[in-house]
Design a protein around this motif. Structure first.
Motif, PDB file in Angstrom:
ATOM      1  N   LEU A 225       0.829  -1.210   0.000  1.00  0.00           N
ATOM      2  CA  LEU A 225       0.000   0.000   0.000  1.00  0.00           C
ATOM      3  C   LEU A 225       0.865   1.262   0.000  1.00  0.00           C
ATOM      4  N   ALA A 226       1.926   1.255   0.805  1.00  0.00           N
ATOM      5  CA  ALA A 226       2.809   2.417   0.864  1.00  0.00           C
ATOM      6  C   ALA A 226       3.513   2.632  -0.469  1.00  0.00           C
ATOM      7  N   THR A 227       3.858   1.544  -1.138  1.00  0.00           N
ATOM      8  CA  THR A 227       4.495   1.659  -2.451  1.00  0.00           C
ATOM      9  C   THR A 227       3.553   2.337  -3.445  1.00  0.00           C
ATOM     10  N   ASP A 228       2.276   1.928  -3.437  1.00  0.00           N
ATOM     11  CA  ASP A 228       1.300   2.578  -4.321  1.00  0.00           C
ATOM     12  C   ASP A 228       1.060   4.027  -3.908  1.00  0.00           C
ATOM     13  N   ALA A 229       0.973   4.262  -2.590  1.00  0.00           N
ATOM     14  CA  ALA A 229       0.733   5.634  -2.115  1.00  0.00           C
ATOM     15  C   ALA A 229       1.831   6.579  -2.574  1.00  0.00           C
ATOM     16  N   ALA A 230       3.068   6.095  -2.589  1.00  0.00           N
ATOM     17  CA  ALA A 230       4.210   6.915  -3.009  1.00  0.00           C
ATOM     18  C   ALA A 230       4.456   6.842  -4.506  1.00  0.00           C
ATOM     19  N   PRO A 236      11.399  -3.605  -8.717  1.00  0.00           N
ATOM     20  CA  PRO A 236      12.287  -4.350  -7.816  1.00  0.00           C
ATOM     21  C   PRO A 236      11.722  -5.687  -7.346  1.00  0.00           C
ATOM     22  N   PHE A 237      10.433  -5.936  -7.605  1.00  0.00           N
ATOM     23  CA  PHE A 237       9.809  -7.186  -7.171  1.00  0.00           C
ATOM     24  C   PHE A 237       9.832  -8.235  -8.283  1.00  0.00           C
ATOM     25  N   LEU A 271       3.928   4.337 -15.183  1.00  0.00           N
ATOM     26  CA  LEU A 271       4.836   3.371 -15.797  1.00  0.00           C
ATOM     27  C   LEU A 271       5.792   4.042 -16.780  1.00  0.00           C
ATOM     28  N   THR A 272       5.343   5.136 -17.396  1.00  0.00           N
ATOM     29  CA  THR A 272       6.191   5.872 -18.342  1.00  0.00           C
ATOM     30  C   THR A 272       6.294   7.323 -17.910  1.00  0.00           C
ATOM     31  N   ASN A 273       7.349   7.977 -18.375  1.00  0.00           N
ATOM     32  CA  ASN A 273       7.571   9.406 -18.110  1.00  0.00           C
ATOM     33  C   ASN A 273       7.684   9.735 -16.620  1.00  0.00           C
ATOM     34  N   ASP A 274       8.243   8.789 -15.850  1.00  0.00           N
ATOM     35  CA  ASP A 274       8.491   9.031 -14.425  1.00  0.00           C
ATOM     36  C   ASP A 274       9.965   9.398 -14.268  1.00  0.00           C
ATOM     37  N   ASP A 275      10.227  10.608 -13.792  1.00  0.00           N
ATOM     38  CA  ASP A 275      11.612  11.086 -13.676  1.00  0.00           C
ATOM     39  C   ASP A 275      12.428  10.329 -12.630  1.00  0.00           C
ATOM     40  N   ARG A 276      11.760   9.683 -11.724  1.00  0.00           N
ATOM     41  CA  ARG A 276      12.487   8.975 -10.670  1.00  0.00           C
ATOM     42  C   ARG A 276      13.099   7.689 -11.241  1.00  0.00           C
ATOM     43  N   VAL A 277      14.371   7.472 -11.004  1.00  0.00           N
ATOM     44  CA  VAL A 277      15.043   6.290 -11.528  1.00  0.00           C
ATOM     45  C   VAL A 277      14.926   5.121 -10.548  1.00  0.00           C
ATOM     46  N   GLN A 278      15.080   5.420  -9.258  1.00  0.00           N
ATOM     47  CA  GLN A 278      15.024   4.371  -8.246  1.00  0.00           C
ATOM     48  C   GLN A 278      14.306   4.898  -7.009  1.00  0.00           C
ATOM     49  N   ASP A 279      13.554   4.011  -6.372  1.00  0.00           N
ATOM     50  CA  ASP A 279      12.857   4.359  -5.130  1.00  0.00           C
ATOM     51  C   ASP A 279      13.808   4.247  -3.940  1.00  0.00           C
ATOM     52  N   PRO A 280      13.437   4.871  -2.813  1.00  0.00           N
ATOM     53  CA  PRO A 280      14.228   4.679  -1.582  1.00  0.00           C
ATOM     54  C   PRO A 280      14.272   3.208  -1.178  1.00  0.00           C
ATOM     55  N   TYR A 281      15.255   2.865  -0.385  1.00  0.00           N
ATOM     56  CA  TYR A 281      15.439   1.478   0.035  1.00  0.00           C
ATOM     57  C   TYR A 281      14.191   0.902   0.715  1.00  0.00           C
ATOM     58  N   CYS A 282      13.474   1.754   1.482  1.00  0.00           N
ATOM     59  CA  CYS A 282      12.332   1.237   2.251  1.00  0.00           C
ATOM     60  C   CYS A 282      11.254   0.666   1.340  1.00  0.00           C
ATOM     61  N   LEU A 283      11.236   1.102   0.067  1.00  0.00           N
ATOM     62  CA  LEU A 283      10.331   0.524  -0.928  1.00  0.00           C
ATOM     63  C   LEU A 283      11.060  -0.535  -1.756  1.00  0.00           C
ATOM     64  N   THR A 364       8.801  15.954  -0.137  1.00  0.00           N
ATOM     65  CA  THR A 364       9.920  15.927  -1.080  1.00  0.00           C
ATOM     66  C   THR A 364      10.239  14.504  -1.529  1.00  0.00           C
ATOM     67  N   LEU A 365       9.864  13.515  -0.735  1.00  0.00           N
ATOM     68  CA  LEU A 365      10.112  12.118  -1.088  1.00  0.00           C
ATOM     69  C   LEU A 365       8.895  11.445  -1.704  1.00  0.00           C
ATOM     70  N   SER A 366       7.713  11.776  -1.189  1.00  0.00           N
ATOM     71  CA  SER A 366       6.502  11.067  -1.598  1.00  0.00           C
ATOM     72  C   SER A 366       5.712  11.761  -2.696  1.00  0.00           C
ATOM     73  N   GLY A 367       5.905  13.085  -2.829  1.00  0.00           N
ATOM     74  CA  GLY A 367       5.067  13.837  -3.758  1.00  0.00           C
ATOM     75  C   GLY A 367       3.664  14.060  -3.245  1.00  0.00           C
TER      76      GLY A 367
END
Length: 515
Positions: A225-230, A236-237, A271-283, A364-367
């Motif tokens: 749920l937190a992964t979807d929320a953020a 990574p899965f 899934l596309t056009n997301d500027d983030r390359v990698q999520d924080p470790y907690c995700l 700043t981390l979650s948007g």
């Protein structure tokens, strides 16, 4: 949990011990009776012969060299119970004591302790009649058996001390009388047999394991749920990543996360056009961390399953040869190590979840809006629930220091190395409560975060989890008293309702023998 668990001594499955802990009735497979009676006859023969044998006609511990006359053998057994009933502190939970009694029943019924069948019947009847001895929680160092707590159990069966009868605390004599039972009268060696053993430390460790499993499975759901929320990635899965690492637990956790997020419109939206390359470790590292937790809990479960099916009495009776041999099966080092593993696992479950909560409240981390409130500034939102989660995690870190590395000599240095298993196992239930409360806070925060993505929905399974929470806890639009919300969310974790909502078969179990 209803139903009856039939104990087959030496062959009880971990899932059966779980059922006993969660309230199932207990019966004993009476096929063990000939073995028990053979052990008791061996003791009778030793008493008749009169040769000195520890625990039967000698003193105990450092006093083992003192011979006890035939006329005082019954008094010897009664005295050891009364003298050793020296525990302190609050009573152990009823669910734990029921498990202690079932473990002791399964141990004695293997015939290696030399007790009479009538004594086993008395213990079984107490379990059946909801007679649960009041056992102070403190007083065992986890070697020479859990002497003080098991002495309180035995004393209560003898009519000394107190008993919970259907949850009501009564003097032992009154509780036994109300249940129509006479106090237990001990035969030769029976006091020592009932006192010796690791049943209290094992029961506490098993209880901690079962509660840790509930928290672990809920944390997989809140992590998804937190992964979807953020708006985190499920990349990574991917199964291929896990296959290259080769850890079983990691692969199973990743598979659960993939299934939980499958079909999420929130995930599809970036899934596309997301500027983030990698999520924080907690995700991103959930499979690696939670998979390691799963593997560790399974290792602890394997140790405890072996311990629960063993005989940890001393001395032990071998009726085939008529021998009684002293040893050290009462030393609870395996249980101590297992308890330390569970403590570390609980610590890490909460620690990773707290980092996800901290990420969600940080725009700043979650948007997401600051502290997950639509009107930050006027409202503080989830500011302090995150602080509470941090406090609970830090408390668990302090409690997670290994108990097994400690030892203190007892009994005039006769018992010069002890395991501290009982202390190590006793901390697990409070640690599990802390971890469950952290996961409850994450559930609130993650669902609140997903609310901001409306009308987009998560996967069907995660939407069921959201609906379960929202049926009892409304969205946090304006600040309100938070503790009731947190308590309701934590209850969904502890009860297993959250795991059931997404489909219990989606989530890994700790026990290998789960039905």
């Amino acid at each position: 949990m209803t139903g009856t668990v039939t104990l087959v001594p030496g062959s009880v499955r971990l899932t059966q011990w779980r059922q006993v802990y969660f309230g199932a009735a207990v019966s004993l497979d009476e096929a063990c009776r000939p073995q028990v009676e053979a052990g008791a006859k061996t003791i009778d023969a030793i008493v008749a012969k009169g040769d000195p044998v520890y625990g039967i006609n000698t003193g105990f511990g450092r006093l083992a060299s003192v011979r006890i006359g035939q006329a005082d053998l019954a008094t010897l057994q009664r005295n050891i119970v009364l003298s050793h009933a020296a525990g302190m502190g609050e009573p152990l939970p009823i669910a734990v004591v029921r498990l202690v009694m079932a473990l002791k029943l399964a141990s004695l019924a293997q015939g290696a302790s030399g007790v009479r069948w009538s004594t086993i019947e008395h213990l079984a009847a107490c379990l059946e009649s909801s007679l649960v001895p009041v056992i102070p929680a403190q007083g065992s160092v986890g070697a020479s058996g859990d002497l003080a707590p098991l002495a309180h159990m035995t004393a209560a069966l003898m009519g000394v001390g107190e008993i919970f009868l259907h949850g009501t605390r009564l003097p032992a004599t009154k509780a036994l009388a109300e249940a129509g039972m006479a106090p237990l009268v001990l035969g030769p060696k029976e006091g020592l047999a009932l006192l010796n053993g690791t049943q209290v430390s094992t029961a506490l460790a098993l209880a901690g394991l079962f509660e840790a499993e509930q928290v672990f499975r809920a944390a997989i759901v809140t992590g998804a749920l937190a992964t979807d929320a953020a708006k985190g990635s499920d990349g990574p899965f991917d199964a291929r990543i896990q296959q290259l690492r080769r850890h079983r637990g990691q692969a199973e956790v990743a598979a659960a996360l993939r299934i939980l997020m499958e079909g999420s419109a929130i995930r599809a939206s970036h899934l596309t056009n997301d500027d983030r390359v990698q999520d924080p470790y907690c995700l991103r590292c959930q499979p690696q961390v939670m998979g390691a937790v799963l593997d560790l809990l399974r290792q602890a479960g394997s140790t405890l399953s072996t311990e629960a099916n063993g005989v940890s009495d001393n001395p032990l009776v071998f009726s085939e040869t008529g021998e009684v041999i002293s040893g050290g099966n009462f030393h609870a080092e395996p249980v101590a190590f297992a308890a330390d593993m569970i403590a570390m696992a609980l610590c890490e479950i909460g620690s990773l979840a707290e980092r996800r909560i901290a990420m969600l409240v940080d725009p700043t981390l979650s948007g997401l809006p600051a502290f997950l409130t639509p009107k930050p500034g006027l409202n503080s939102g989830f500011m302090i629930p995150q602080v509470t989660a941090a406090a609970l995690v830090s408390e668990n870190k302090q409690r997670a220091y290994p108990a097994s590395v400690d030892s203190i000599p007892t009994s005039a240095n006769q018992e010069d190395h002890v395991s501290m298993a009982t202390h190590g196992a006793r901390r697990l239930l409070p640690m599990a409560t802390n971890a469950a409360n952290v996961i409850g806070i994450e559930l609130l925060a993650a669902v609140q975060g997903c609310d901001f993505h409306a009308p987009m929905r998560s996967s069907e399974s995660l939407e069921r989890a959201r609906a379960l929470l929202r049926s009892d806890v409304p969205p946090l639009n304006d600040d309100r008293h938070m503790t009731p919300d947190m308590e309701r969310a934590a209850a969904l974790v502890v009860s297993g309702a959250l795991a059931s909502a997404v489909g219990s078969d989606m989530l890994p179990f700790v026990a290998e023998d789960v039905a």
